[in-house]
Scaffold this motif. Sequence first.
Motif, PDB file in Angstrom:
ATOM      1  N   ASP A 140       0.815  -1.222   0.000  1.00  0.00           N
ATOM      2  CA  ASP A 140       0.000   0.000   0.000  1.00  0.00           C
ATOM      3  C   ASP A 140       0.843   1.263   0.000  1.00  0.00           C
ATOM      4  O   ASP A 140       0.372   2.328  -0.404  1.00  0.00           O
ATOM      5  CB  ASP A 140      -0.928   0.008   1.223  1.00  0.00           C
ATOM      6  CG  ASP A 140      -1.984  -1.083   1.147  1.00  0.00           C
ATOM      7  OD1 ASP A 140      -2.258  -1.563   0.024  1.00  0.00           O
ATOM      8  OD2 ASP A 140      -2.530  -1.455   2.198  1.00  0.00           O
ATOM      9  N   SER A 141       2.100   1.168   0.442  1.00  0.00           N
ATOM     10  CA  SER A 141       2.960   2.348   0.503  1.00  0.00           C
ATOM     11  C   SER A 141       3.348   2.856  -0.880  1.00  0.00           C
ATOM     12  O   SER A 141       3.779   3.993  -1.025  1.00  0.00           O
ATOM     13  CB  SER A 141       4.226   2.034   1.306  1.00  0.00           C
ATOM     14  OG  SER A 141       4.935   0.972   0.692  1.00  0.00           O
ATOM     15  N   PHE A 142       3.188   2.025  -1.910  1.00  0.00           N
ATOM     16  CA  PHE A 142       3.497   2.457  -3.271  1.00  0.00           C
ATOM     17  C   PHE A 142       2.221   3.014  -3.897  1.00  0.00           C
ATOM     18  O   PHE A 142       1.215   2.329  -4.000  1.00  0.00           O
ATOM     19  CB  PHE A 142       4.020   1.286  -4.111  1.00  0.00           C
ATOM     20  CG  PHE A 142       4.528   1.707  -5.466  1.00  0.00           C
ATOM     21  CD1 PHE A 142       5.839   2.125  -5.623  1.00  0.00           C
ATOM     22  CD2 PHE A 142       3.696   1.706  -6.574  1.00  0.00           C
ATOM     23  CE1 PHE A 142       6.321   2.522  -6.863  1.00  0.00           C
ATOM     24  CE2 PHE A 142       4.161   2.093  -7.812  1.00  0.00           C
ATOM     25  CZ  PHE A 142       5.472   2.505  -7.965  1.00  0.00           C
ATOM     26  N   ASP A 143       2.255   4.270  -4.315  1.00  0.00           N
ATOM     27  CA  ASP A 143       1.070   4.951  -4.837  1.00  0.00           C
ATOM     28  C   ASP A 143       0.915   4.646  -6.328  1.00  0.00           C
ATOM     29  O   ASP A 143       1.324   5.421  -7.179  1.00  0.00           O
ATOM     30  CB  ASP A 143       1.205   6.456  -4.588  1.00  0.00           C
ATOM     31  CG  ASP A 143      -0.078   7.197  -4.925  1.00  0.00           C
ATOM     32  OD1 ASP A 143      -1.140   6.551  -4.974  1.00  0.00           O
ATOM     33  OD2 ASP A 143       0.001   8.414  -5.148  1.00  0.00           O
ATOM     34  N   ASP A 144       0.320   3.491  -6.620  1.00  0.00           N
ATOM     35  CA  ASP A 144       0.143   3.042  -7.999  1.00  0.00           C
ATOM     36  C   ASP A 144      -1.022   3.793  -8.636  1.00  0.00           C
ATOM     37  O   ASP A 144      -2.057   3.991  -7.999  1.00  0.00           O
ATOM     38  CB  ASP A 144      -0.131   1.540  -8.009  1.00  0.00           C
ATOM     39  CG  ASP A 144       0.028   0.909  -9.375  1.00  0.00           C
ATOM     40  OD1 ASP A 144      -0.578   1.426 -10.335  1.00  0.00           O
ATOM     41  OD2 ASP A 144       0.740  -0.095  -9.488  1.00  0.00           O
ATOM     42  N   ILE A 145      -0.870   4.197  -9.906  1.00  0.00           N
ATOM     43  CA  ILE A 145      -1.944   4.950 -10.569  1.00  0.00           C
ATOM     44  C   ILE A 145      -3.100   4.042 -11.004  1.00  0.00           C
ATOM     45  O   ILE A 145      -4.166   4.532 -11.342  1.00  0.00           O
ATOM     46  CB  ILE A 145      -1.406   5.761 -11.772  1.00  0.00           C
ATOM     47  CG1 ILE A 145      -0.805   4.853 -12.847  1.00  0.00           C
ATOM     48  CG2 ILE A 145      -0.403   6.799 -11.308  1.00  0.00           C
ATOM     49  CD1 ILE A 145      -0.393   5.590 -14.117  1.00  0.00           C
ATOM     50  N   ASN A 146      -2.890   2.712 -10.992  1.00  0.00           N
ATOM     51  CA  ASN A 146      -3.959   1.765 -11.308  1.00  0.00           C
ATOM     52  C   ASN A 146      -3.873   0.581 -10.348  1.00  0.00           C
ATOM     53  O   ASN A 146      -3.303  -0.455 -10.675  1.00  0.00           O
ATOM     54  CB  ASN A 146      -3.840   1.276 -12.761  1.00  0.00           C
ATOM     55  CG  ASN A 146      -4.902   0.241 -13.103  1.00  0.00           C
ATOM     56  OD1 ASN A 146      -5.939   0.161 -12.453  1.00  0.00           O
ATOM     57  ND2 ASN A 146      -4.633  -0.563 -14.120  1.00  0.00           N
ATOM     58  N   PRO A 147      -4.444   0.719  -9.159  1.00  0.00           N
ATOM     59  CA  PRO A 147      -4.302  -0.340  -8.154  1.00  0.00           C
ATOM     60  C   PRO A 147      -5.132  -1.596  -8.439  1.00  0.00           C
ATOM     61  O   PRO A 147      -5.010  -2.585  -7.715  1.00  0.00           O
ATOM     62  CB  PRO A 147      -4.782   0.344  -6.861  1.00  0.00           C
ATOM     63  CG  PRO A 147      -5.676   1.437  -7.317  1.00  0.00           C
ATOM     64  CD  PRO A 147      -5.150   1.893  -8.649  1.00  0.00           C
ATOM     65  N   ASP A 148      -5.955  -1.592  -9.496  1.00  0.00           N
ATOM     66  CA  ASP A 148      -6.815  -2.744  -9.782  1.00  0.00           C
ATOM     67  C   ASP A 148      -6.032  -4.003 -10.142  1.00  0.00           C
ATOM     68  O   ASP A 148      -6.556  -5.108 -10.022  1.00  0.00           O
ATOM     69  CB  ASP A 148      -7.793  -2.416 -10.910  1.00  0.00           C
ATOM     70  CG  ASP A 148      -8.808  -1.354 -10.517  1.00  0.00           C
ATOM     71  OD1 ASP A 148      -9.001  -1.171  -9.295  1.00  0.00           O
ATOM     72  OD2 ASP A 148      -9.389  -0.727 -11.397  1.00  0.00           O
ATOM     73  N   ASN A 149      -4.797  -3.864 -10.628  1.00  0.00           N
ATOM     74  CA  ASN A 149      -4.021  -5.041 -11.032  1.00  0.00           C
ATOM     75  C   ASN A 149      -2.803  -5.268 -10.134  1.00  0.00           C
ATOM     76  O   ASN A 149      -1.819  -5.860 -10.555  1.00  0.00           O
ATOM     77  CB  ASN A 149      -3.575  -4.911 -12.498  1.00  0.00           C
ATOM     78  CG  ASN A 149      -2.779  -3.636 -12.747  1.00  0.00           C
ATOM     79  OD1 ASN A 149      -2.507  -2.869 -11.833  1.00  0.00           O
ATOM     80  ND2 ASN A 149      -2.414  -3.394 -13.998  1.00  0.00           N
TER      81      ASN A 149
END
Length: 198
Positions: A140-149
């Motif tokens: 969760d600490s990585f701010d991914d622009i598309n967390p769905d995958n």
Amino acid sequence: MCLIFLALIFESAAPAQAQTDLSVEFTAQPTSGLVPGQPIVFTVTVTNHGPEPVPAVGSNLALFSSDFYDQFDLSFGSADCQGYTVFVSDGDTFHFNLVWFPTFQDQGALAVGDSRSCHITLALSNQAPAEWPFSFGVADSFDDINPDNNISTVILLRGDVAPIAVPTLSTYALLFLIVALALLAITTFARTSRPRNG
């Protein structure tokens, strides 16, 4: 020791944050017919779909497994990747997580379009349930622009858990049992309903 190691990595990793889309693929071989002591090879692969590379220095990219307790025998295990460790948590409940840092040390940046894999071998313990899901995903600490995958799950099935056997009777045995019970009931009724002398 692991906690200090993780704290140092996250402390040095805090400044940089790539704005990109990562996906995770997680597989296991085998996934069914598992018996205690059997090695299971897990493969976790992270792919950078862009638009930015994930830097090798200062990245806070970490991949975590789902919590596990006693499903695996941790005295037997190996991994072919750098930046892999087993994290022990004793917060609300005592459990373990596998952790992999894909851009750790000399692995270098994860460029757009690149994938990186880690193969982890663990042995099934005799405490493992008959069936359970096991996952790996971007922390969760990585701010991914598309967390769905960002997460992938495998279902693991034991093969040595014997089903409860329910005894069955053949048609003739069932008929014999019914007749014997009927005769017993008639005999008991005849004895209790007979008038007493005296």
